[in-house]
Write an enzyme that holds these catalytic residues in place. Structure first.
Site, mmCIF file in Angstrom:
data_model
loop_
_atom_site.group_PDB
_atom_site.id
_atom_site.type_symbol
_atom_site.label_atom_id
_atom_site.label_comp_id
_atom_site.label_asym_id
_atom_site.label_seq_id
_atom_site.Cartn_x
_atom_site.Cartn_y
_atom_site.Cartn_z
ATOM 1 N N GLU A 582 0.864 -1.169 0.000
ATOM 2 C CA GLU A 582 0.000 0.000 0.000
ATOM 3 C C GLU A 582 0.910 1.231 0.000
ATOM 4 O OE1 GLU A 582 -3.539 -0.572 2.006
ATOM 5 O OE2 GLU A 582 -4.314 1.353 1.436
ATOM 6 N N GLU A 874 -2.714 0.456 13.246
ATOM 7 C CA GLU A 874 -3.836 0.848 12.394
ATOM 8 C C GLU A 874 -5.168 0.690 13.129
ATOM 9 O OE1 GLU A 874 -4.253 -1.620 8.916
ATOM 10 O OE2 GLU A 874 -5.406 -0.103 7.868
#
Ligand code: BGC
Length: 993
Positions: A582, A874
């Site tokens: 990502e 996260e």
């Protein structure tokens, strides 16, 4: 070796154009392709299959002999195959008029001949005895075509399909299979890049399988990363200056006379290359010598042609050929000069150097047996941009990358990633025989630097990188202590090193980057000593400008974790995470973190570059991108608002008015889009154009299922309007100021009447929350933004709303998936977490802000700290003692700064070093520290470095009294607001109250 090349130096007097240092330089490289097949998850493979008897079948093979499937320590499926026992097989069967897909050796359940999926083939496709079979592979998804007609798609990933999972198959070995008794020919096998213009990577011609009973697998790996070189003469005169101007399509590193130029890594960094391509400048005078000098440049894919984004198929996003552009300008004190420029005639290239392959996501493969001197060199080629760029876009909404309108080569103004710190492994564990796992003690982004001793020539070592290990829980049985790589997903994150056999060798891969705490080494019989296993922490952050410390050691670790996550995610662009496939400039994450970031370091230039990227990919309708560079948008207002909030934070923190000026037009277009398209004309409801999915909400919030997203979009729009009013005022645009002020006050009133019950201050669901319209939604995230953004003008109503927020903190809560959470739990997502402490403190409830801050049970900021986190996760439950990774093994980064946005509250509220709302920068600031009213935290101290000097602030509670100390640097003044002391102006000096 280089006599011919001496022509490269051009002597001239004052012909060098510093305005355009590349005036005479050409982009050079090689058109030779490089392929490392074990690290290629996206490709097209095709072959001619000729069957003349009308009843035989033949297969194309790929993903064969993947080393990960031949060693049980390298996969979690529990397979360990012999040679030629693992592959993906796509078979054309003429008799049954079908294409069959088989998966062999990828899981223990796979059996040769067991059909995984099959597709019907129309008679019309089988008229000719020869058919062209094409398989497009992308992150475990296979799309199958026969003679150009799509037959269908199948996912063959043993762990899942798509970018969220470890990718199987890679290309690995390819070949063909013809069963006993069948007669067929497989010929003209081609491997191409998945993305247009589909460069040919490998062609197997002339080798055919005629006859039966054949299974052939070959390794298509070839080539190496390009290295360029030239030589030039320096006159025996005194040098006044020598500057190298350089950039690349790809990433590059230059050496002059075998000494590395500069300290940058991954230059030129990521930008929207088809709009703004940055070049670097280096003072190279210390590296030059009289007479003959040599210059060498190593290239690697970087972001240009390597993997980028979480979706497959985005390799070669910007192009498929690497190139370097350089210009070296030596100015002598007598006024004469020497200019060396890149051109195909005076430069040579090789693909035969020690760096066999290098990719940011996949890793670097180094063969130290290869010597660059002995490599085969030939003339460099001019690399013309024409036709190299894909016409496909990311998410369909991003600008096409083949549009070079307005392309500019621009001097880089922000710092490149450099080594911020060097870590040393804290220990090593032999988890399984020969599997050595090192703990670097810290989750970080960077590269290893490992001294290896006593290796045999040709010995192959494999390095893998992970943030966490599998814990000892029944769910992970058999893998305890091994690297958890599922969350690195489609990024391979492995390096391979083939030893030269020298008594001591250094493994330091410069053309990749890993996000890791744990490093696994296999391929050695004895573990290298932890002292020899270093990690180079790479970051665009060069130093920190803020410090916070307090009596609560867990909060201190939280502060450190925020800094580490900033280091790891400020690498050329502000990324969401530095490890998985990502690593993108996600706007929502930056928007909430930018206030903290601007305290932590001087990131003005870094964020200016990023705002340029945002402008580069802003949609024609004014929509701001969710990610920049690359662009694309589905997230909506909360993510797009980065285009408003980030320049504003730079202005407020650094008094950078220029960024407002540069960005203003983009901001205006965006605001107009919201006004025109995001708000329903009749109802005035903020739907972002859809009453279904109007965009991302309070991402990863544990109670998101209950939240009325319309309200947080609306609140952010109001925040954006506030910023626009101020921006227009600063820029002297009085008409705009009036317009935005009007919209602001209208929208504030509408917000209050739509979402808040005047009698109770309870949040009431709008029509957007279908089925719940008119009902109260009494959760934390309903109340945070209207309080933090000062949306409620009425004091009495605001007090009621603040009381409601307090209530939601004081009672237990339940997450959407049924987990009961005690009082003082953080039930907020990416967006509202960033603002909850401010919402509380601005409304006289710093006691609750401190309780929330110091809560240690899940979900809280400190829960990860109690679980040993060394960075911001996260998810607040990325890992819990009870539930392990909670089934979120793949969408689970342990290095995402978003939840670290509380850092700004520690600076601006706990230490009280706050910006003056009426003046940007810190020439004049507000000092309003708030000691913990609950008494849990007994002292806090810290500083913030302004351009004028260091501001210091501390407070200490003892015996019911709070003592404050402050330092105001020369050139600054502050307004002091602390309890029990009359408000006053402080001039430079030290203070105690
Ligand atoms: C990223 C986030 C991002 C989000 C938005 C994720 O995959 O890691 O941080 O903001 O996508 O959809």
């Amino acid at each position: 070796m280089l006599p011919l090349l001496l022509a490269a130096a051009v002597s001239c007097t004052s012909r060098f154009n510093t305005e355009d240092p590349f005036a005479r330089a050409k982009w050079i490289g090689t058109s030779e392709t490089v392929l490392y097949s074990d690290f290629l998850p996206q490709y097209l493979i095709s072959a001619d299959i000729t069957i003349t008897d009308g009843r035989s079948s033949a297969s194309l093979l790929m993903g064969g002999n993947d080393p990960r499937l031949m060693d049980a320590d390298l996969n979690i499926m529990g397979v360990e195959n012999d040679r030629d026992a693992s592959y993906i097989q796509v078979e054309l069967d003429r008799e049954f008029k079908r294409v069959y897909v088989y998966r062999t050796g990828y899981t223990p359940e796979d059996k040769p001949g067991k059909v995984y999926q099959s597709f019907k083939v129309a008679d019309s496709l089988l008229v000719d005895p020869t058919s062209r079979l094409t398989v497009a592979v992308s992150y475990s998804e296979l799309r199958i075509q026969l003679n150009g007609t799509n037959l269908g798609q199948v996912g063959v990933g043993p762990l899942g399909n798509g970018g969220d999972y470890i990718a199987y198959p890679q290309l690995s070995q390819i070949g063909w299979l013809v069963k006993k008794g069948d007669a067929a020919r497989v010929s003209d096998i081609e491997v191409r890049e998945a993305r247009k213009p589909n460069a040919l990577l490998y062609h197997l011609d002339g080798m055919t399988a005629e006859g039966s009973d054949q299974k052939v697998l070959v390794d298509p790996t070839h080539g190496g990363m390009p290295v360029l070189r030239s030589a030039f003469k320096v006159k025996g005169k005194e040098i006044a200056s020598a500057t190298l101007y350089a950039t690349a399509r790809g990433i590059y590193e230059v050496s002059i006379n075998d000494a590395r130029v500069g300290k940058d890594y991954l230059a030129p960094g990521l930008s929207q290359y088809n709009k703004h391509h940055y070049y670097q400048t280096y003072d190279v005078s210390p590296l030059l010598k009289d007479g003959k000098n040599s210059i060498q440049v190593s290239l690697a894919e970087g972001w240009w042609s390597g993997d980028i984004t979480f979706g497959g198929g985005n390799r070669n996003y910007f192009g498929d050929q690497l190139a370097f552009l350089g210009s070296l300008y030596v100015q002598y004190t007598d006024g004469s000069s020497t200019v060396v420029v890149t051109d195909p005639f005076d430069w040579e290239v090789t693909t035969d150097g020690p760096v066999v392959y290098a990719s940011l996501f996949q890793g670097q493969v180094t063969d130290a047996r290869k010597s660059i001197e002995d490599a085969v060199w030939h003339s460099a080629e001019e690399m013309v941009l024409d036709g190299h760029v894909s016409d496909a876009t990311f998410g369909q909404t991003a600008p096409r990358t083949d549009e070079y309108d307005g392309w500019q080569l621009v001097r880089q103004a922000d710092p490149s990633p450099r080594v911020f710190a060097v870590l040393t492994a804290q220990g090593v564990t032999e988890v399984r025989p020969g599997v050595f796992v090192y703990d670097m003690g810290q989750n970080f982004a960077g590269i290893p630097s490992i001294t290896l001793r006593g290796l045999q020539e040709g010995q192959q070592l494999r390095f893998r990188y992970a943030e966490v290990l599998y814990p000892d829980m029944p769910e992970y049985k058999g893998n305890e202590g091994m690297l958890m790589l599922e969350n690195i997903r489609g990024a391979m994150a492995q390096d391979i090193y083939v030893a030269s056999g020298a008594s001591e060798e250094l493994f330091e891969p410069h053309f990749t980057q890993h996000g890791y705490r744990y490093l696994e080494i296999t391929g050695v019989s004895k573990a290298p000593s932890p002292a020899d296993v270093k990690g180079l922490v790479l970051s665009s952050v060069q130093d920190f400008t803020a410090h916070f410390e307090c009596s609560n050691p867990l909060v201190n670790r939280l502060w450190e974790n925020i800094k580490w996550s900033m280091l790891a995610n400020f690498i050329s662009i502000p990324t969401d995470c530095p490890q998985r496939n990502e690593r993108m400039g996600w706007s929502g994450d930056l928007s909430v973190f930018s206030r903290t970031a601007t305290y932590l370091s001087d990131v003005d230039a870094f964020l200016n570059r990023h705002m340029q990227a945002i402008r580069d990919v802003q949609m024609p309708d004014g929509r701001m991108p969710d990610v920049a560079p690359i662009g694309g948008a589905f997230g909506g207002l909360l993510w797009g608002s980065a285009g408003i909030t980030v320049p504003y934070e730079c202005y407020r923190q650094y008094a950078d008015t220029a960024i407002l000026d540069q960005h203003y037009e983009a901001m205006q277009r965006y605001m107009q889009l919201i006004a025109d398209k995001y708000i329903e004309k009749d109802s005035g409801l903020m739907t972002q154009g859809s009453r279904g999915f109007g965009g991302l909400g309070d991402w990863l919030g544990p109670q998101n299922g209950q939240l009325d997203n319309s309200s947080i979009w609306d609140a952010y729009y109001i925040f954006d309007l506030q910023i626009m009013v101020e921006t227009a005022r600063v820029l002297g645009r009085s008409e705009d100021e009036a317009l935005y002020s009007r919209r602001l006050s209208e929208r504030k009133q509408e917000f209050v009447s739509r979402y808040l019950d005047p009698a109770t201050g309870r949040f009431i669901a709008s029509e957007y929350a279908r089925g719940r319209s008119g009902q109260p939604i009494h959760i934390q995230s309903s109340y945070v933004l209207p309080l933090a953004f000062g949306i409620i003008d009425d004091d009495a109503l605001r007090a009621k709303v603040a009381g409601n927020l307090a209530q939601t903190l004081l009672r237990p809560g339940t997450t959407d998936n049924g987990i009961n959470c005690p009082p003082y739990s953080l039930m907020t997502g990416f967006i509202t977490t960033a603002w909850i402490s401010k919402a509380l403190s601005d409304n006289g409830r710093s006691d609750l802000a401190y309780r929330l801050l110091q809560q240690t049970s899940y979900p809280s900021w400190l829960y990860p700290v109690t679980q040993g986190a060394t960075s911001i996760w996260e998810r607040l439950d990325s890992y819990t003692k009870e539930r392990g990774f909670g089934g979120n093994n793949s969408m689970n980064s342990f290095n995402h700064y978003s939840f670290g946005a509380v850092g700004q509250w520690l600076m601006a509220y706990s230490l009280g070093i706050d910006r003056d709302p009426s003046a940007p920068g810190f020439k004049h600031f507000i000092l309003h520290p708030e000691a913990d009213p609950t008494g849990h935290m007994t002292w806090a101290e810290g500083w913030y470095d302004t351009p004028y000097g260091r501001i210091e602030s501390s407070w200490k509670r003892s015996g019911g009294k709070v003592e404050y100390t402050f330092t105001i640097p020369d050139g600054c003044t502050a307004t002091l607001r602390i309890p029990g002391v009359p408000e006053q102006e402080l001039s430079p000096g030290h203070y105690r109250f």
